[in-house]
Scaffold this active site. Structure first.
Site, PDB file in Angstrom:
ATOM      1  N   ALA A  85      34.452  15.828  22.515  1.00  0.00           N
ATOM      2  CA  ALA A  85      32.996  15.936  22.460  1.00  0.00           C
ATOM      3  C   ALA A  85      32.405  15.322  23.718  1.00  0.00           C
ATOM      4  O   ALA A  85      32.712  14.187  24.061  1.00  0.00           O
ATOM      5  CB  ALA A  85      32.447  15.230  21.221  1.00  0.00           C
ATOM      6  N   HIS A  93      26.733  13.364  34.945  1.00  0.00           N
ATOM      7  CA  HIS A  93      28.114  13.156  34.498  1.00  0.00           C
ATOM      8  C   HIS A  93      28.543  14.212  33.473  1.00  0.00           C
ATOM      9  O   HIS A  93      29.657  14.729  33.515  1.00  0.00           O
ATOM     10  CB  HIS A  93      28.237  11.746  33.905  1.00  0.00           C
ATOM     11  CG  HIS A  93      29.617  11.367  33.523  1.00  0.00           C
ATOM     12  ND1 HIS A  93      30.033  11.310  32.210  1.00  0.00           N
ATOM     13  CD2 HIS A  93      30.685  11.022  34.283  1.00  0.00           C
ATOM     14  CE1 HIS A  93      31.299  10.943  32.176  1.00  0.00           C
ATOM     15  NE2 HIS A  93      31.717  10.765  33.414  1.00  0.00           N
TER      16      HIS A  93
END
Length: 192
Positions: A85, A93
């Site tokens: 996830a 990022h």
């Protein structure tokens, strides 16, 4: 001509590896539960001490592709299921990680000839991720279904590929590598 299609029966001989990212484990453990439920309901022994499924935990989603590729190269698995996830934050990022994970998982499958299932949720919020990991539906189930179908399909394809391209290592990846080398060799001879 022939029609090849994966099935969800006759799962006894199938072997799977699950690579799970520990980061965001609130989400990934739910995906794992959905995946295990699906595999179990289709006759797969999901016991970690059993003979059909191996579990590998890695620090996060970014590390998943490397381990998935190594497992696929071992020739021990009919499919690899990657669970993770990646949740958007305040910096870019998210974009870097999710992009590289997707590329890496795809490359692992392409390079080895083993189905490597992309089960990495990418979501804008934790709420979105949780909805996809069990609140509304559990995509872990879908990832397991994909793995079952692709493992079954590849088992059907192997004999026809081996007839067409003799293997050099006994694996589908070896068959594909042999086929590529034979094609390159034939093209080189034609040019001479």
């Amino acid at each position: 001509m022939a029609v090849f299609e994966g099935s969800f029966t006759q799962t006894e001989p199938l072997h799977f590896a699950l690579v799970i990212g520990r980061f965001n484990d609130l989400v990934t453990t739910k995906l794992l539960e959905g995946c295990q439920d699906c595999l179990k309901r289709h006759g797969i022994d999901t016991n970690p001490h059993g003979s059909q499924v191996d579990y590998v935990w890695v620090p996060g989603s970014f590390e998943v592709p490397l381990v998935a590729r190594q497992l696929a190269m071992s020739g021990s698995y009919d499919a690899i299921i990657c669970l993770g996830a990646v949740i958007r934050g305040q910096t870019p990022h998210f974009d870097y990680v999710s992009s590289e994970v997707a590329k890496g998982i795809s490359a692992a499958a392409f390079q080895t000839g083993v189905p490597v299932i992309f089960g990495v949720l990418t979501a804008d919020t934790m709420q979105q991720a949780l909805e996809r990991a069990g609140i509304k539906s559990n995509h872990g189930w879908d990832y397991a279904m994909n793995a079952l179908e692709m493992a079954s399909l590849m088992r059907q394809l192997r004999p026809s590929l081996k007839q067409q391209y003799p293997p050099n290592s006994g694996t589908l990846a070896g068959s594909l590598k042999s086929a590529s080398l034979n094609n390159i060799s034939a093209e080189s001879e034609e040019k001479v």
